[in-house]
Enzyme design. Structure first.
Site, PDB file in Angstrom:
ATOM      1  N   PHE A 146       0.817  -1.222   0.000  1.00  0.00           N
ATOM      2  CA  PHE A 146       0.000   0.000   0.000  1.00  0.00           C
ATOM      3  C   PHE A 146       0.848   1.267   0.000  1.00  0.00           C
ATOM      4  CE2 PHE A 146      -2.298  -3.426   2.158  1.00  0.00           C
ATOM      5  CZ  PHE A 146      -3.430  -3.498   1.358  1.00  0.00           C
ATOM      6  N   CYS A 257      -0.702   3.921 -10.711  1.00  0.00           N
ATOM      7  CA  CYS A 257      -1.529   3.004  -9.911  1.00  0.00           C
ATOM      8  C   CYS A 257      -3.019   3.316  -9.998  1.00  0.00           C
ATOM      9  CB  CYS A 257      -1.074   3.045  -8.455  1.00  0.00           C
ATOM     10  SG  CYS A 257       0.670   2.656  -8.286  1.00  0.00           S
TER      11      CYS A 257
HETATM   12  C1  UGA Z   1      -1.420   5.103  -4.567  1.00  0.00           C
HETATM   13  C2  UGA Z   1      -2.049   4.765  -3.212  1.00  0.00           C
HETATM   14  O1  UGA Z   1      -2.228   5.968  -2.455  1.00  0.00           O
HETATM   15  C3  UGA Z   1      -1.149   3.799  -2.430  1.00  0.00           C
HETATM   16  O2  UGA Z   1      -1.787   3.434  -1.216  1.00  0.00           O
HETATM   17  C4  UGA Z   1      -0.931   2.557  -3.285  1.00  0.00           C
HETATM   18  O3  UGA Z   1      -0.078   1.632  -2.633  1.00  0.00           O
HETATM   19  C5  UGA Z   1      -0.281   2.979  -4.581  1.00  0.00           C
HETATM   20  O4  UGA Z   1      -1.159   3.886  -5.283  1.00  0.00           O
HETATM   21  C6  UGA Z   1      -0.060   1.743  -5.407  1.00  0.00           C
HETATM   22  O5  UGA Z   1      -1.024   1.140  -5.856  1.00  0.00           O
HETATM   23  O6  UGA Z   1       1.099   1.298  -5.546  1.00  0.00           O
HETATM   24  P1  UGA Z   1       0.486   6.777  -5.397  1.00  0.00           P
HETATM   25  O7  UGA Z   1       0.060   6.412  -6.782  1.00  0.00           O
HETATM   26  O8  UGA Z   1       1.927   6.796  -5.051  1.00  0.00           O
HETATM   27  O9  UGA Z   1      -0.210   5.800  -4.328  1.00  0.00           O
HETATM   28  O10 UGA Z   1      -0.053   8.252  -5.157  1.00  0.00           O
HETATM   29  P2  UGA Z   1      -1.170   8.968  -4.269  1.00  0.00           P
HETATM   30  O11 UGA Z   1      -0.512   9.708  -3.178  1.00  0.00           O
HETATM   31  O12 UGA Z   1      -2.253   8.038  -3.936  1.00  0.00           O
HETATM   32  O13 UGA Z   1      -1.728  10.017  -5.328  1.00  0.00           O
HETATM   33  C7  UGA Z   1      -2.379   9.568  -6.502  1.00  0.00           C
HETATM   34  C8  UGA Z   1      -2.863  10.742  -7.309  1.00  0.00           C
HETATM   35  O14 UGA Z   1      -3.981  11.349  -6.672  1.00  0.00           O
HETATM   36  C9  UGA Z   1      -1.852  11.861  -7.532  1.00  0.00           C
HETATM   37  O15 UGA Z   1      -1.926  12.271  -8.883  1.00  0.00           O
HETATM   38  C10 UGA Z   1      -2.310  12.945  -6.586  1.00  0.00           C
HETATM   39  O16 UGA Z   1      -1.941  14.223  -7.039  1.00  0.00           O
HETATM   40  C11 UGA Z   1      -3.810  12.750  -6.618  1.00  0.00           C
HETATM   41  N1  UGA Z   1      -4.530  13.258  -5.430  1.00  0.00           N
HETATM   42  C12 UGA Z   1      -4.285  12.735  -4.199  1.00  0.00           C
HETATM   43  C13 UGA Z   1      -5.488  14.244  -5.580  1.00  0.00           C
HETATM   44  O17 UGA Z   1      -5.748  14.727  -6.700  1.00  0.00           O
HETATM   45  N2  UGA Z   1      -6.193  14.679  -4.481  1.00  0.00           N
HETATM   46  C14 UGA Z   1      -5.950  14.173  -3.257  1.00  0.00           C
HETATM   47  O18 UGA Z   1      -6.622  14.627  -2.295  1.00  0.00           O
HETATM   48  C15 UGA Z   1      -4.979  13.184  -3.099  1.00  0.00           C
END
Ligand code: UGA
Length: 437
Positions: A146, A257
């Site tokens: 995760f 992801c």
């Molecule tokens: C995500 C999950 O959060 C992890 O728990 C999971 O392990 C991982 O995918 C995976 O499958 O390996 P990650 O892709 O590193 O992690 O990034 P996040 O921090 O989840 O952000 C994802 C996207 O959502 C980014 O583009 C971010 O800018 C966006 N985001 C995030 C928003 O637009 N609004 C938010 O409030 C939060």
């Protein structure tokens, strides 16, 4: 214990280094000889805070090494973690399992008797059972990951939960030994079957994506009704049942992801006869936010971006990462370029990856260079240094002070006071907006 970690991307390299940090002897395996050579020399070939230090320390200390040889890995390990990628298939929404299958095939061929093969990759439900049937000689378990890019080390060393998908008490015992240290420190553990373990991961990512798209749908309503999604999100987040996390509206989610996991999950559910139309909506809302940034760009440029000098701040899909997979920032940049804009991109970490994937876009070596002469600025990845840009100084650099804040983190009042036309997603046009020069 003696562990191997197959695949040394964001997930595998982090898992290998963190397992060494927990005191295990670890061999990382990758078919990419250049990656193996870099990691062997203690260098991490991508941006991930804290990881380089761990890799350098444990390779130097002898607890961590890397190889391309499955034979060597098979002879070494008691437990083998498979951490290879499962990208979206080229011919549709499903997950491409080629790398997972070939990694399991290769390590199963060389594994010692009694070895445990543990999948960590994100896979469609049913994959673990299929792999177990195919590799009867070795035991299979599923232990989804995760971690978030940018926080990979912390998330691995201090996971908020561990999930073991196992079929025997022996597999559970081996995994409990691997994770003895975090379990001893109180990390919650869920022991379950293969299918549930696989589903936990896809359900978690889908839920996070749903939260983001929910607030982005509210941003659309705010735009129509004159509301402010930042305030709405702040107020919603105070309710513990809702929570603040993943309620930041903006240009939406990207990365390697969330988008592909969402699509693969809906696709797999459909194969099982379950209609997860909800997730298709989540995906559609997310993609619409990119269109909205482009519409605002056109509006600020008087109806067309043709010939306009546009500065794009951000290329990575999120800050603290050099990962540009399905990056909203680059998607918008490339589409504006196709519409005839003269686009210049700057990102603190993702320039090399962006240049390789989008060689025809313009690139600047600093924020100032990107801003110089711009007729429009798009803030699309919320790196802290972009938040610190002084709007007065920036106004002196650009040709026309117009900005779209695609991440909802800039202070509208400060930017308008400095003479900027300022637009944010889900926010009303600021009162007292500066007159254009
Ligand atoms: C995500 C999950 O959060 C992890 O728990 C999971 O392990 C991982 O995918 C995976 O499958 O390996 P990650 O892709 O590193 O992690 O990034 P996040 O921090 O989840 O952000 C994802 C996207 O959502 C980014 O583009 C971010 O800018 C966006 N985001 C995030 C928003 O637009 N609004 C938010 O409030 C939060």
């Amino acid at each position: 214990m003696r562990l191997t970690v197959i695949g040394t991307g964001y997930l595998g390299a982090t898992h290998a280094a963190c397992m060494a940090e927990l005191g295990h002897e670890v061999v990382g395996v990758d078919v990419d000889a250049d990656k193996v050579a870099a990691l062997e020399a203690g260098r991490v070939p991508f941006h991930e805070p804290r990881l380089a230090g761990l890799v350098a320390r444990h390779t130097a200390g002898g607890r961590l090494r890397f190889t391309s040889s499955y034979e060597e890995a098979g002879a070494f390990g008691q437990v083998h973690f498979v951490c290879v990628g499962t990208p979206q298939r080229r011919d549709g929404d499903g997950a491409d399992l080629t790398c997972v299958e070939s990694a399991f095939d290769a390590i199963a061929r060389h594994a010692r008797k009694g070895a445990l093969l543990v999948g960590k990759s994100t896979v469609p439900v049913g994959t673990a059972a299929g792999l177990a049937a195919r590799h009867g000689r070795v035991e299979v378990a599923w232990n989804p990951e995760f971690l978030r890019e940018g926080f990979a080390v912390v998330d691995t060393l201090r996971a908020d939960r561990l999930v073991f998908g196992v079929r025997t008490a022996r597999a559970e015992r081996l995994l409990r030994t691997v994770y003895a240290s975090p379990l001893g420190a109180g990390t919650p553990l869920v022991v379950t079957d293969f299918a549930t373990a696989e589903l936990v991961k896809t359900a978690a990512n889908s839920f996070l994506a749903t939260k983001i798209s929910f607030i982005n749908a509210m941003a659309e309503v705010c735009e129509a009704a004159g509301g402010d999604v930042r305030k709405l999100s702040e107020a919603l987040g105070c309710d513990d049942r809702i929570g603040r996390a993943f309620l930041r509206a903006g240009v939406g989610f990207g990365g390697g992801c969330l988008p592909k996991d969402l699509r693969a999950f809906a696709h797999r559910a459909a194969e099982l006869g379950v209609d997860l139309g909800l997730l298709r909506q989540v995906d559609a809302i997310n993609m619409r936010r990119r269109d909205r940034v482009i519409a605002l760009a056109r509006e600020l440029c008087g109806g067309t971006v043709l010939g306009a000098r546009v500065a794009v701040l951000g290329a990575a899909f999120k800050p603290d990462s050099d990962d540009i997979r399905d990056s909203p920032a680059l998607n918008v940049a490339a589409r504006l370029d196709l519409d005839g804009a003269d686009v210049t991109v700057y990102d603190p970490a993702a320039m090399d990856n962006a240049r390789k994937a989008f060689p025809l876009l313009g690139y600047a070596l600093s924020v100032d260079e990107a801003l110089r002469g711009a007729e429009l600025v798009l803030h699309l990845t919320e790196w802290p240094q972009f938040r610190e840009v002084d709007p007065r100084r920036a106004a002196a650099l650009v040709y026309r002070p117009r900005i779209v804040d695609g991440r909802g983190v800039l202070d509208a009042a400060r930017w308008t006071a400095a003479g900027w036309r300022f637009r944010a997603l889900g926010a009303p046009v600021p009162a007292g907006e500066g007159e254009e020069r």
